[in-house]
Design a protein around this motif. Structure first.
Motif, mmCIF file in Angstrom:
data_model
loop_
_atom_site.group_PDB
_atom_site.id
_atom_site.type_symbol
_atom_site.label_atom_id
_atom_site.label_comp_id
_atom_site.label_asym_id
_atom_site.label_seq_id
_atom_site.Cartn_x
_atom_site.Cartn_y
_atom_site.Cartn_z
ATOM 1 N N GLU A 104 0.810 -1.216 0.000
ATOM 2 C CA GLU A 104 0.000 0.000 0.000
ATOM 3 C C GLU A 104 0.843 1.265 0.000
ATOM 4 O OE1 GLU A 104 -3.006 0.171 2.978
ATOM 5 O OE2 GLU A 104 -3.738 -1.867 2.589
ATOM 6 N N ASP A 105 1.899 1.300 0.796
ATOM 7 C CA ASP A 105 2.724 2.504 0.899
ATOM 8 C C ASP A 105 3.890 2.444 -0.084
ATOM 9 O OD1 ASP A 105 1.591 4.201 3.077
ATOM 10 O OD2 ASP A 105 1.760 2.306 4.154
ATOM 11 N N ASP A 106 4.335 3.621 -0.520
ATOM 12 C CA ASP A 106 5.336 3.678 -1.574
ATOM 13 C C ASP A 106 6.774 3.609 -1.060
ATOM 14 O OD1 ASP A 106 5.827 6.256 -0.607
ATOM 15 O OD2 ASP A 106 4.612 7.208 -2.154
ATOM 16 N N TYR A 107 6.950 3.297 0.207
ATOM 17 C CA TYR A 107 8.280 3.048 0.756
ATOM 18 C C TYR A 107 8.204 1.816 1.643
ATOM 19 C CZ TYR A 107 6.467 5.436 4.942
ATOM 20 O OH TYR A 107 5.724 5.805 6.029
ATOM 21 N N ALA A 108 9.352 1.220 1.936
ATOM 22 C CA ALA A 108 9.395 -0.025 2.699
ATOM 23 C C ALA A 108 10.258 0.144 3.939
ATOM 24 C CB ALA A 108 9.955 -1.156 1.823
ATOM 25 N N PRO A 109 9.971 -0.595 5.018
ATOM 26 C CA PRO A 109 10.736 -0.447 6.252
ATOM 27 C C PRO A 109 12.032 -1.251 6.228
ATOM 28 C CG PRO A 109 9.025 -2.063 6.586
ATOM 29 C CD PRO A 109 8.857 -1.546 5.178
ATOM 30 N N ASN A 110 12.880 -0.926 5.280
ATOM 31 C CA ASN A 110 14.173 -1.606 5.195
ATOM 32 C C ASN A 110 15.266 -0.609 5.555
ATOM 33 O OD1 ASN A 110 16.705 -2.609 4.180
ATOM 34 N ND2 ASN A 110 15.542 -4.163 3.082
ATOM 35 N N PRO A 111 15.993 -0.814 6.662
ATOM 36 C CA PRO A 111 16.968 0.178 7.122
ATOM 37 C C PRO A 111 18.224 0.275 6.281
ATOM 38 C CG PRO A 111 17.033 -1.762 8.517
ATOM 39 C CD PRO A 111 15.865 -1.952 7.593
ATOM 40 N N THR A 112 18.338 -0.546 5.238
ATOM 41 C CA THR A 112 19.487 -0.428 4.342
ATOM 42 C C THR A 112 19.164 0.366 3.088
ATOM 43 O OG1 THR A 112 19.025 -2.454 3.082
ATOM 44 C CG2 THR A 112 20.264 -2.694 5.134
ATOM 45 N N LEU A 113 17.895 0.711 2.882
ATOM 46 C CA LEU A 113 17.488 1.392 1.657
ATOM 47 C C LEU A 113 17.516 2.900 1.850
ATOM 48 C CD1 LEU A 113 14.374 -0.714 0.595
ATOM 49 C CD2 LEU A 113 16.654 -0.790 -0.425
ATOM 50 N N PRO A 114 18.327 3.614 1.073
ATOM 51 C CA PRO A 114 18.296 5.078 1.154
ATOM 52 C C PRO A 114 16.885 5.598 0.891
ATOM 53 C CG PRO A 114 20.161 4.335 -0.162
ATOM 54 C CD PRO A 114 19.310 3.132 0.077
ATOM 55 N N ALA A 115 16.503 6.624 1.582
ATOM 56 C CA ALA A 115 15.175 7.256 1.519
ATOM 57 C C ALA A 115 14.134 6.424 2.256
ATOM 58 C CB ALA A 115 14.735 7.524 0.082
ATOM 59 N N ASP A 116 13.961 5.166 1.898
ATOM 60 C CA ASP A 116 12.976 4.329 2.580
ATOM 61 C C ASP A 116 13.257 4.265 4.076
ATOM 62 O OD1 ASP A 116 11.479 2.237 0.308
ATOM 63 O OD2 ASP A 116 13.163 3.459 -0.300
ATOM 64 N N ALA A 117 14.527 4.081 4.433
ATOM 65 C CA ALA A 117 14.896 3.980 5.845
ATOM 66 C C ALA A 117 14.506 5.243 6.597
ATOM 67 C CB ALA A 117 16.401 3.722 5.973
ATOM 68 N N ALA A 118 14.815 6.401 6.017
ATOM 69 C CA ALA A 118 14.508 7.675 6.668
ATOM 70 C C ALA A 118 13.006 7.887 6.795
ATOM 71 C CB ALA A 118 15.142 8.822 5.895
ATOM 72 N N LEU A 119 12.266 7.621 5.730
ATOM 73 C CA LEU A 119 10.820 7.815 5.766
ATOM 74 C C LEU A 119 10.164 6.919 6.816
ATOM 75 C CD1 LEU A 119 10.138 8.074 1.933
ATOM 76 C CD2 LEU A 119 10.015 9.932 3.606
ATOM 77 N N THR A 120 10.695 5.717 6.966
ATOM 78 C CA THR A 120 10.129 4.794 7.948
ATOM 79 C C THR A 120 10.228 5.348 9.361
ATOM 80 O OG1 THR A 120 10.588 2.836 6.590
ATOM 81 C CG2 THR A 120 10.316 2.493 8.955
ATOM 82 N N ILE A 121 11.422 5.732 9.768
ATOM 83 C CA ILE A 121 11.578 6.162 11.168
ATOM 84 C C ILE A 121 10.946 7.525 11.427
ATOM 85 C CG2 ILE A 121 13.627 4.758 11.496
ATOM 86 C CD1 ILE A 121 15.294 7.357 11.345
ATOM 87 N N MET A 122 10.861 8.365 10.410
ATOM 88 C CA MET A 122 10.281 9.692 10.638
ATOM 89 C C MET A 122 8.758 9.685 10.635
ATOM 90 S SD MET A 122 12.848 11.513 11.318
ATOM 91 C CE MET A 122 12.427 13.255 11.188
ATOM 92 N N ASN A 123 8.158 8.618 10.115
ATOM 93 C CA ASN A 123 6.703 8.559 10.046
ATOM 94 C C ASN A 123 6.060 7.692 11.117
ATOM 95 O OD1 ASN A 123 5.985 10.284 7.865
ATOM 96 N ND2 ASN A 123 6.822 8.793 6.430
ATOM 97 N N ILE A 124 6.852 6.918 11.867
ATOM 98 C CA ILE A 124 6.226 6.117 12.913
ATOM 99 C C ILE A 124 5.689 7.030 14.015
ATOM 100 C CG2 ILE A 124 7.563 4.041 12.446
ATOM 101 C CD1 ILE A 124 9.336 4.731 14.823
ATOM 102 N N GLU A 125 4.633 6.577 14.648
ATOM 103 C CA GLU A 125 3.953 7.371 15.671
ATOM 104 C C GLU A 125 3.884 6.591 16.974
ATOM 105 O OE1 GLU A 125 0.166 8.308 14.047
ATOM 106 O OE2 GLU A 125 0.968 9.650 12.502
ATOM 107 N N TYR A 126 3.971 7.324 18.067
ATOM 108 C CA TYR A 126 3.928 6.704 19.389
ATOM 109 C C TYR A 126 2.491 6.448 19.811
ATOM 110 C CZ TYR A 126 5.012 5.770 24.263
ATOM 111 O OH TYR A 126 5.141 5.179 25.494
ATOM 112 N N ARG A 127 2.232 5.272 20.330
ATOM 113 C CA ARG A 127 0.897 4.937 20.826
ATOM 114 C C ARG A 127 0.735 5.516 22.230
ATOM 115 N NH1 ARG A 127 -1.704 0.452 18.254
ATOM 116 N NH2 ARG A 127 -0.330 -0.816 16.967
ATOM 117 N N GLU A 128 -0.117 6.472 22.383
ATOM 118 C CA GLU A 128 -0.335 7.084 23.707
ATOM 119 C C GLU A 128 -1.102 6.128 24.622
ATOM 120 O OE1 GLU A 128 1.074 9.706 24.536
ATOM 121 O OE2 GLU A 128 1.693 10.554 22.597
#
Length: 548
Positions: free
Chosen positions: A524-548
């Motif tokens: 569904e999303d246009d990036y993947a949670p792979n920490p070795t992939l440039p851009a994808d890695a950054a988008l993954t960690i910057m878009n995760i949200e904390y569950r209150e």
């Protein structure tokens, strides 16, 4: 929480995507002003050296996590084959001849030390490579910078299809690197345009702080990331317990051993790359030089059942080795895998083949013992091979030996063509051209010579002409014709059967979702949670949200 997998998808993915945060002890939640921390499984062994030099030729492995620090000009859309998206460059354009590519850079990017990112950094980085100072190589010949936000690269010949290469060519800061010997420097305190900086380093753990001035925007909740050097069974146990929250590794039976333990929060997912793993036929060796044999062996295997038994999360690709998610708008009609034992038997008969005492007997009366060489370190490939052999015996009466090979002999056999059937990836690449070119005439070498792709030595004149025409279409310039060529290429591959595409290729993610959510959703999303992939890695960690 933005993304929740529920309803029908819950049976297979089972949860809202997430991971947990720790501060102090495992599984603890942040209190007051304490940072919100993601604990991640690293890779590359149980100890690391502090070496963040992307071009390091020193023999010291590059430290994990550089994709959080250094970034490329463009990125790949992970669910739309061949689509390139802006990143550090906001736009780009080829000249009509395909020999000159101009990038327009963003004007709001800074390095993590506060210095502005400009075209001078891009030129410096690429000139390092072009001058031979690094082990890398690029296909263009020169780099010019008309102004601070424009970069022009020049090629000796038409190179439309090199655009995707810029999704992995990361940029380093000239003002930090220009006085260093890149052949020996380990870059222990890296400065990048990415969202993370290294705050602490030990051989077993790296701590990254998340920038609040990243050009892509502020983090949606993450303050800090700890990357841990753990491997093997310890990885699984620490994910289950919540000592670490997120990893990217294969886990057979993850549904029973992990997801079912906490189906509302635990996640194991498979993110397709577009292509497939599978079995390659050596088409220059009998009996695999007969298309009837290849079609019969392909039709006699039930790949849906194999995927369920192996249970690492992959799906069944098209018979042309394309993932039906990534290539949804380009798939050839009726290209799904055909499991049909009766058809398989009729194909053998059409070619004059019979089966006797488990061996394949040709129209000339010669018997052939069949063997499938499988890469032993990949457990899912070995188990898939065993399943295929069982189905060939049951459906065709053939006895096929599954030969497990260690790394060195497997590499020698695959590159020289010393095999009959071999486990491998039939095709590769992030664009239709790359995928089809991996079996084109440019990749063909005779048996005995070292092949890089096309280990099975398959060739087809019409197919080669299609690949050549695809190479001449600038990305996005004639999508209709490119799609037409793509479909015809698939039809040829399906008819010729130079391989059996057994499993969708992709990246895996294991997430303990107690406190973090909004990881990308597979397909569904246009990036993947792979920490070795440039851009994808950054988008993954910057878009995760904390569950209150």
């Amino acid at each position: 929480m933005k993304k929740v997998i529920a309803g029908a998808m819950a049976a297979s993915l089972c949860l809202a995507l997430g991971a947990c945060s720790t501060e102090g002890g495992p599984g603890s939640s942040p209190e007051g002003d304490a940072p919100r921390v993601l604990n991640q499984v690293g890779w590359g062994g149980t100890t690391w050296n502090q070496n963040f030099n992307l071009f390091s030729p020193t023999g010291v492995s590059v430290t994990p996590g550089t994709a959080y620090i250094y970034e490329p000009l463009i990125r790949v859309n992970r669910i739309a084959a061949g689509e390139m998206m802006p990143y550090l460059a906001e736009s780009w354009e080829f000249n009509d001849a395909g020999t000159e590519l101009t990038f327009t850079l963003r004007d709001d990017v800074t390095w993590s030390d506060g210095e502005p990112f400009t075209s001078a950094d891009v030129k410096f980085t690429w000139d390092l490579v072009l001058s031979g100072e690094t082990p890398a190589s690029y296909p263009f010949t020169s780099v010019e910078t008309p102004d601070e936000h424009t970069v022009v690269v020049t090629y000796e010949e038409q190179s439309f299809q090199d655009l995707v290469g810029f999704s992995t060519r990361r940029i380093v800061p000239a003002h930090v690197w220009e006085n260093q010997d890149v052949r020996t420097w380990t870059n222990p305190e890296p400065v990048g345009t990415g969202p993370a900086t290294v705050s602490q380093f030990s051989p077993q753990q790296i701590t990254f702080d998340i920038r609040d001035d990243w050009w892509g925007g502020e983090s949606k909740g993450l303050d800090q990331l700890n990357m841990h050097a753990i491997t093997g069974d310890a990885t699984k146990s620490q994910i289950i317990s919540g000592q670490v929250d997120y990893g990217t590794f294969g886990w057979a039976n993850a549904q029973q051993e992990f997801v079912d333990l906490a189906p509302e929060t635990n996640f194991y997912g498979f993110y397709p790359v577009g292509t497939a793993d599978g079995l390659i036929f050596n088409v220059e060796q009998a009996p695999y030089n007969d298309v009837h044999v290849r079609r019969a062996l392909r039709a006699a295997v039930d790949l849906e059942t194999a995927a369920e038994i192996v249970a690492v999360g992959y799906g069944v690709p098209s018979e042309a080795a394309l993932d039906p998610v990534v290539y949804a708008d380009q798939l050839a009609p009726n290209s799904e895998h055909r499991y049909d034992p009766e058809y398989a038997q009729s194909e053998l008969q059409a070619g004059g083949w019979t089966v006797s005492d488990g061996q394949l007997v040709g129209p000339d009366g010669q018997s052939h013992s069949l063997r499938y060489d499988v890469y032993q370190p990949y457990d899912e490939w070995v188990r898939t091979g065993t399943i295929l052999a069982d189905q060939w015996q049951r459906n065709l009466g053939l006895e096929v030996a599954v030969n497990q090979m260690a790394d060195a002999p497997f590499s020698e056999a695959s590159t020289t063509g010393n095999f009959g059937m071999l486990s491998s990836s039939p095709t590769g690449g992030s664009t239709p051209y790359q995928v089809f070119n991996s079996l084109g005439e440019e990749t063909y070498v005779p048996l005995g010579e070292q092949a890089i792709n096309n280990y099975g030595r398959w060739q087809n004149e019409e197919y080669n002409a299609i690949v050549t025409e695809l190479a001449g279409i600038a990305p996005g310039s004639d999508d209709a014709r490119a799609r037409e060529l793509s479909i015809r290429a698939q039809e040829i591959l399906i008819d010729e059967a130079p391989f059996i595409a057994t499993a969708t290729a992709g990246w895996k993610a294991v997430i303990n979702g107690q406190h973090w959510t909004n990881f990308p959703v597979p397909g569904e999303d246009d990036y993947a949670p792979n920490p070795t992939l440039p851009a994808d890695a950054a988008l993954t960690i910057m878009n995760i949200e904390y569950r209150e």
